[in-house]
Design a protein around this motif. Structure first.
Motif, PDB file in Angstrom:
ATOM      1  N   PRO A  63       0.806  -1.229   0.000  1.00 51.57           N
ATOM      2  CA  PRO A  63       0.000   0.000   0.000  1.00 51.57           C
ATOM      3  C   PRO A  63       0.840   1.280   0.000  1.00 51.57           C
ATOM      4  CG  PRO A  63      -0.895  -1.587   1.566  1.00 51.57           C
ATOM      5  CD  PRO A  63       0.419  -2.143   1.101  1.00 51.57           C
ATOM      6  N   LEU A  64       2.137   1.171   0.305  1.00 49.24           N
ATOM      7  CA  LEU A  64       2.997   2.351   0.298  1.00 49.24           C
ATOM      8  C   LEU A  64       3.485   2.717  -1.095  1.00 49.24           C
ATOM      9  CD1 LEU A  64       5.312   1.541   3.372  1.00 49.24           C
ATOM     10  CD2 LEU A  64       3.577   3.329   3.256  1.00 49.24           C
ATOM     11  N   ALA A  65       3.222   1.875  -2.068  1.00 45.05           N
ATOM     12  CA  ALA A  65       3.862   1.981  -3.379  1.00 45.05           C
ATOM     13  C   ALA A  65       3.757   3.372  -3.994  1.00 45.05           C
ATOM     14  CB  ALA A  65       3.280   0.935  -4.321  1.00 45.05           C
ATOM     15  N   ALA A  66       2.564   3.898  -4.140  1.00 39.94           N
ATOM     16  CA  ALA A  66       2.377   5.169  -4.853  1.00 39.94           C
ATOM     17  C   ALA A  66       3.077   6.322  -4.138  1.00 39.94           C
ATOM     18  CB  ALA A  66       0.886   5.464  -5.011  1.00 39.94           C
ATOM     19  N   ARG A  67       2.896   6.407  -2.830  1.00 34.93           N
ATOM     20  CA  ARG A  67       3.479   7.521  -2.086  1.00 34.93           C
ATOM     21  C   ARG A  67       4.996   7.449  -2.081  1.00 34.93           C
ATOM     22  NH1 ARG A  67       0.570   8.934   3.482  1.00 34.93           N
ATOM     23  NH2 ARG A  67       2.031  10.659   3.205  1.00 34.93           N
ATOM     24  N   VAL A  68       5.547   6.250  -1.945  1.00 35.44           N
ATOM     25  CA  VAL A  68       7.005   6.124  -1.902  1.00 35.44           C
ATOM     26  C   VAL A  68       7.605   6.339  -3.291  1.00 35.44           C
ATOM     27  CG1 VAL A  68       8.924   4.582  -1.346  1.00 35.44           C
ATOM     28  CG2 VAL A  68       6.889   4.601   0.091  1.00 35.44           C
ATOM     29  N   ALA A  69       6.915   5.910  -4.325  1.00 34.16           N
ATOM     30  CA  ALA A  69       7.411   6.148  -5.688  1.00 34.16           C
ATOM     31  C   ALA A  69       7.502   7.640  -5.964  1.00 34.16           C
ATOM     32  CB  ALA A  69       6.490   5.471  -6.696  1.00 34.16           C
ATOM     33  N   GLU A  70       6.468   8.382  -5.576  1.00 30.65           N
ATOM     34  CA  GLU A  70       6.512   9.843  -5.755  1.00 30.65           C
ATOM     35  C   GLU A  70       7.626  10.454  -4.908  1.00 30.65           C
ATOM     36  OE1 GLU A  70       3.843  13.807  -4.695  1.00 30.65           O
ATOM     37  OE2 GLU A  70       2.929  11.815  -4.576  1.00 30.65           O
ATOM     38  N   ALA A  71       7.760   9.986  -3.662  1.00 29.97           N
ATOM     39  CA  ALA A  71       8.786  10.517  -2.770  1.00 29.97           C
ATOM     40  C   ALA A  71      10.185  10.237  -3.314  1.00 29.97           C
ATOM     41  CB  ALA A  71       8.635   9.905  -1.383  1.00 29.97           C
ATOM     42  N   ALA A  72      10.378   9.043  -3.855  1.00 33.37           N
ATOM     43  CA  ALA A  72      11.684   8.689  -4.404  1.00 33.37           C
ATOM     44  C   ALA A  72      12.021   9.555  -5.609  1.00 33.37           C
ATOM     45  CB  ALA A  72      11.698   7.217  -4.784  1.00 33.37           C
ATOM     46  N   GLU A  73      11.031   9.809  -6.449  1.00 33.86           N
ATOM     47  CA  GLU A  73      11.253  10.644  -7.634  1.00 33.86           C
ATOM     48  C   GLU A  73      11.669  12.056  -7.234  1.00 33.86           C
ATOM     49  OE1 GLU A  73       8.778  12.297 -11.535  1.00 33.86           O
ATOM     50  OE2 GLU A  73       7.898  10.766 -10.235  1.00 33.86           O
ATOM     51  N   LYS A  74      10.956  12.620  -6.246  1.00 39.35           N
ATOM     52  CA  LYS A  74      11.270  13.976  -5.797  1.00 39.35           C
ATOM     53  C   LYS A  74      12.631  14.028  -5.104  1.00 39.35           C
ATOM     54  CE  LYS A  74       7.381  16.015  -6.988  1.00 39.35           C
ATOM     55  NZ  LYS A  74       7.332  17.111  -7.989  1.00 39.35           N
ATOM     56  N   ALA A  75      12.900  13.035  -4.250  1.00 42.26           N
ATOM     57  CA  ALA A  75      14.167  13.033  -3.522  1.00 42.26           C
ATOM     58  C   ALA A  75      15.341  12.850  -4.466  1.00 42.26           C
ATOM     59  CB  ALA A  75      14.158  11.929  -2.468  1.00 42.26           C
ATOM     60  N   ALA A  76      15.192  11.989  -5.466  1.00 43.71           N
ATOM     61  CA  ALA A  76      16.268  11.757  -6.432  1.00 43.71           C
ATOM     62  C   ALA A  76      16.558  13.011  -7.254  1.00 43.71           C
ATOM     63  CB  ALA A  76      15.903  10.601  -7.353  1.00 43.71           C
ATOM     64  N   ALA A  77      15.552  13.880  -7.381  1.00 41.12           N
ATOM     65  CA  ALA A  77      15.728  15.137  -8.123  1.00 41.12           C
ATOM     66  C   ALA A  77      16.194  16.265  -7.212  1.00 41.12           C
ATOM     67  CB  ALA A  77      14.413  15.519  -8.807  1.00 41.12           C
ATOM     68  N   GLY A  78      16.327  15.988  -5.898  1.00 40.52           N
ATOM     69  CA  GLY A  78      16.765  17.009  -4.952  1.00 40.52           C
ATOM     70  C   GLY A  78      15.669  17.962  -4.547  1.00 40.52           C
ATOM     71  N   THR A  79      14.398  17.591  -4.768  1.00 37.59           N
ATOM     72  CA  THR A  79      13.277  18.489  -4.433  1.00 37.59           C
ATOM     73  C   THR A  79      12.340  17.856  -3.398  1.00 37.59           C
ATOM     74  OG1 THR A  79      12.007  17.612  -6.312  1.00 37.59           O
ATOM     75  CG2 THR A  79      13.331  19.603  -6.694  1.00 37.59           C
ATOM     76  N   GLY A  80      12.857  16.910  -2.619  1.00 35.50           N
ATOM     77  CA  GLY A  80      12.016  16.241  -1.631  1.00 35.50           C
ATOM     78  C   GLY A  80      11.571  17.169  -0.524  1.00 35.50           C
ATOM     79  N   GLY A  81      10.289  17.062  -0.156  1.00 30.77           N
ATOM     80  CA  GLY A  81       9.738  17.842   0.945  1.00 30.77           C
ATOM     81  C   GLY A  81       9.533  16.966   2.166  1.00 30.77           C
ATOM     82  N   GLU A  82       8.914  17.546   3.202  1.00 24.63           N
ATOM     83  CA  GLU A  82       8.741  16.811   4.455  1.00 24.63           C
ATOM     84  C   GLU A  82       7.914  15.550   4.267  1.00 24.63           C
ATOM     85  OE1 GLU A  82       7.247  19.381   7.464  1.00 24.63           O
ATOM     86  OE2 GLU A  82       8.980  20.727   7.421  1.00 24.63           O
ATOM     87  N   ASP A  83       6.808  15.655   3.536  1.00 26.29           N
ATOM     88  CA  ASP A  83       5.961  14.472   3.329  1.00 26.29           C
ATOM     89  C   ASP A  83       6.711  13.375   2.582  1.00 26.29           C
ATOM     90  OD1 ASP A  83       3.912  15.732   4.622  1.00 26.29           O
ATOM     91  OD2 ASP A  83       2.824  16.297   2.798  1.00 26.29           O
ATOM     92  N   HIS A  84       7.592  13.777   1.674  1.00 22.06           N
ATOM     93  CA  HIS A  84       8.353  12.791   0.907  1.00 22.06           C
ATOM     94  C   HIS A  84       9.364  12.069   1.809  1.00 22.06           C
ATOM     95  CE1 HIS A  84       7.354  15.807  -2.441  1.00 22.06           C
ATOM     96  NE2 HIS A  84       6.526  14.770  -2.565  1.00 22.06           N
ATOM     97  N   PHE A  85      10.029  12.807   2.679  1.00 27.38           N
ATOM     98  CA  PHE A  85      10.997  12.173   3.580  1.00 27.38           C
ATOM     99  C   PHE A  85      10.291  11.247   4.578  1.00 27.38           C
ATOM    100  CE2 PHE A  85      13.775  15.957   2.549  1.00 27.38           C
ATOM    101  CZ  PHE A  85      14.691  15.223   1.812  1.00 27.38           C
ATOM    102  N   VAL A  86       9.114  11.634   5.032  1.00 34.27           N
ATOM    103  CA  VAL A  86       8.340  10.764   5.929  1.00 34.27           C
ATOM    104  C   VAL A  86       7.985   9.465   5.214  1.00 34.27           C
ATOM    105  CG1 VAL A  86       6.153  10.498   7.155  1.00 34.27           C
ATOM    106  CG2 VAL A  86       7.451  12.625   7.371  1.00 34.27           C
ATOM    107  N   ALA A  87       7.585   9.564   3.948  1.00 30.28           N
ATOM    108  CA  ALA A  87       7.235   8.364   3.176  1.00 30.28           C
ATOM    109  C   ALA A  87       8.445   7.456   3.014  1.00 30.28           C
ATOM    110  CB  ALA A  87       6.672   8.767   1.812  1.00 30.28           C
ATOM    111  N   LEU A  88       9.611   8.028   2.753  1.00 24.90           N
ATOM    112  CA  LEU A  88      10.822   7.219   2.610  1.00 24.90           C
ATOM    113  C   LEU A  88      11.188   6.548   3.932  1.00 24.90           C
ATOM    114  CD1 LEU A  88      12.971   9.598   0.373  1.00 24.90           C
ATOM    115  CD2 LEU A  88      11.804   7.499  -0.335  1.00 24.90           C
TER     116      LEU A  88
END
Length: 477
Positions: A63-88
């Motif tokens: 069930p984490l798939a969609a949120r973590v995929a988005e978080a990984a994409e943002k983090a890999a681009a250097g634009t990760g936000g708080e919600d993305h780091f929480v998901a990771l």
């Protein structure tokens, strides 16, 4: 330990040495992500991006798939936000939780122990955090995300100091002290390592563990609830695990609870903690702990305890209250282990606490031979070796590596570390002058007449008296 085909024995040693399917792959994904945090995620390079993406791939079927995929994409681009780091952090925790579950299942199979069913009461609902607390959690989350962006190599005193006002604001709030203690300890460890660019060795797994746990605890309600029920019955201690820090000490009593109304016995724990000066060590630690929990006296005397409506958490931790307990009849830890340990049910672990480092399962071993090798002491039984972690044995008791090496029976905690199962002895049976003698790590918990213990207690008494006198002087000036 018994041969694989013995059946009904104490422990299947072969199951502990056989590989666990998927374990190495899961840990490799975690390691790759942890390495990404070393240089930070502000400007991630290809290796860091791959580490983050690997985490998303590992949870793709969950069930984490969609949120973590988005978080990984943002983090890999250097634009990760708080919600993305929480998901990771959640994905990392889920992977380590799966490792924890696989290892615990292997232990259950090896010792033949039942686990509480799904009908076990779960945690009480957590009330929504008040606005003030939510603001504090957001401030903590912001600091932790800044750490992830800067990375461990980017640590400096200015970055680490950002935790100080958050911790100071949390400490007056009783419901926030657990988080405050974690943040304070983490920040102190980072501050002692500044600047990160000059570190010879980065504790990659440890800091990633502390970071991800702290970040998940900033989610409102994640810290969980307190007691979920009460228990009444006879508590039969198995042994005491002592955890010591320069400024704090904790004793955790592992025991079997025999319910008053009948039913299967349960594995439970009771813990007591106290602050301490760094001059109080060894047997002197018990002076700080005894006044806080009468159970330690019962352990030292080799007795059971009768508990009445004692609060207990879903994970089997008794919230000890001396008013709800009294010392019972003599109880031998080895007799308890031989008769009741294999039938005692183990409580399920809460999701946020599912981590391999938390594994500490009481077991009984007999019929082994102690072997001293280059890697330290090990017990051999049925052609299998089980490493013995004598470094975890406290100096606050008579149990020594020599006594363990000469033993023929052991009650201990089965743990997992650095890719293998380890045994932490809590008590052993050995032969002295043709008589079987039990030696317990917690034998001095209630006091001792042992010469070494008496000397250590006297030294601690003198040290505490001097500190109190100095503190009184400061207060009078």
């Amino acid at each position: 330990m018994v041969p694989p085909d013995a059946g009904g024995g104490l422990m299947r040693g072969d199951l502990l040495s056989d590989p666990v399917e998927g374990l190495d792959e899961a840990l490799a994904v975690v390691d790759a992500f942890d390495e990404a945090l070393v240089a930070g995620l502000l400007r991630p390079g290809p290796a860091q991006a791959a580490g983050v993406s690997g985490l998303a791939g590992a949870v793709a079927g969950t069930p984490l798939a969609a949120r973590v995929a988005e978080a990984a994409e943002k983090a890999a681009a250097g634009t990760g936000g708080e919600d993305h780091f929480v998901a990771l952090a959640a994905a990392r925790n889920a992977l380590l939780g799966s490792v924890h579950d696989a290892l615990v299942q292997r232990i259950d199979e090896a010792v033949g122990r039942p686990v509480e069913g799904d009908e076990t009461a779960g945690p009480e609902p957590v009330a929504a955090a008040p606005e003030e607390a939510a603001n504090l959690l957001a401030a903590a989350r912001s600091w932790l995300c800044d750490l992830a962006r800067g990375g461990w190599r980017g640590l400096d005193h200015e970055l680490v100091a950002g935790a100080a006002p958050v911790v100071a604001a949390m400490l007056p709030e009783p419901g926030m002290r657990r988080r405050a203690a974690l943040l304070d300890g983490f920040a102190a460890e980072l501050a002692a390592s500044c600047p990160g660019a000059t570190l010879e060795r980065v504790p990659v797994r440890r800091w990633a563990d502390l970071w991800s746990r702290a970040l998940l605890l900033t989610v409102p309600g994640a810290a969980g609830a307190g007691a979920v029920g009460t228990v009444t019955g006879r508590l039969l201690p198995l042994g005491v695990d002592v955890q010591e820090h320069a400024t704090a000490v904790q004793a955790q009593v592992h025991a079997v609870l025999e319910p008053a109304g009948g039913g299967a016995p349960r594995l439970v724990r009771a813990s007591v903690s106290a602050p301490k000066p760094d001059t109080v060590v060894g047997a002197g630690l018990w002076q700080l702990l005894r006044p806080r929990m009468s159970l330690l006296g019962a352990v030292g005397e080799g007795r059971s305890a009768e508990v009445e409506a004692m609060p207990v958490t879903a994970e089997g931790d008794l919230l000890w209250d001396d008013a709800l307990a009294r010392t019972g009849e003599p109880a031998d830890a080895f007799a308890t282990a031989r008769v009741m340990l294999s039938a005692a049910t183990a409580a399920r672990v809460e999701p946020l606490d599912r981590h391999p480092v938390r594994i500490a399962v009481p077991v009984l071993l007999e019929g082994y031979a102690a072997r001293e090798g280059e890697d330290g002491l090990a017990f051999e039984g049925a052609g299998r070796l089980l490493a013995v972690d004598t470094d975890r044995m406290p100096a606050a008791g008579p149990l020594t590596p020599e006594a363990v090496a000469a033993s023929h029976a052991c009650v201990g905690l089965l743990r997992w570390d650095a890719g293998e199962f380890l045994l932490q002895p809590l008590a052993v049976e050995t032969t002295v002058r043709k008589k079987t003698v039990a030696v317990h790590a917690g034998a001095w918990a209630g006091g001792t007449s042992d010469k070494a213990g008496v000397r250590a207690e006297k030294a601690a008494t003198d040290a505490v008296a001097v500190l109190r006198e100095r503190a009184g002087r400061l207060l009078r000036t």
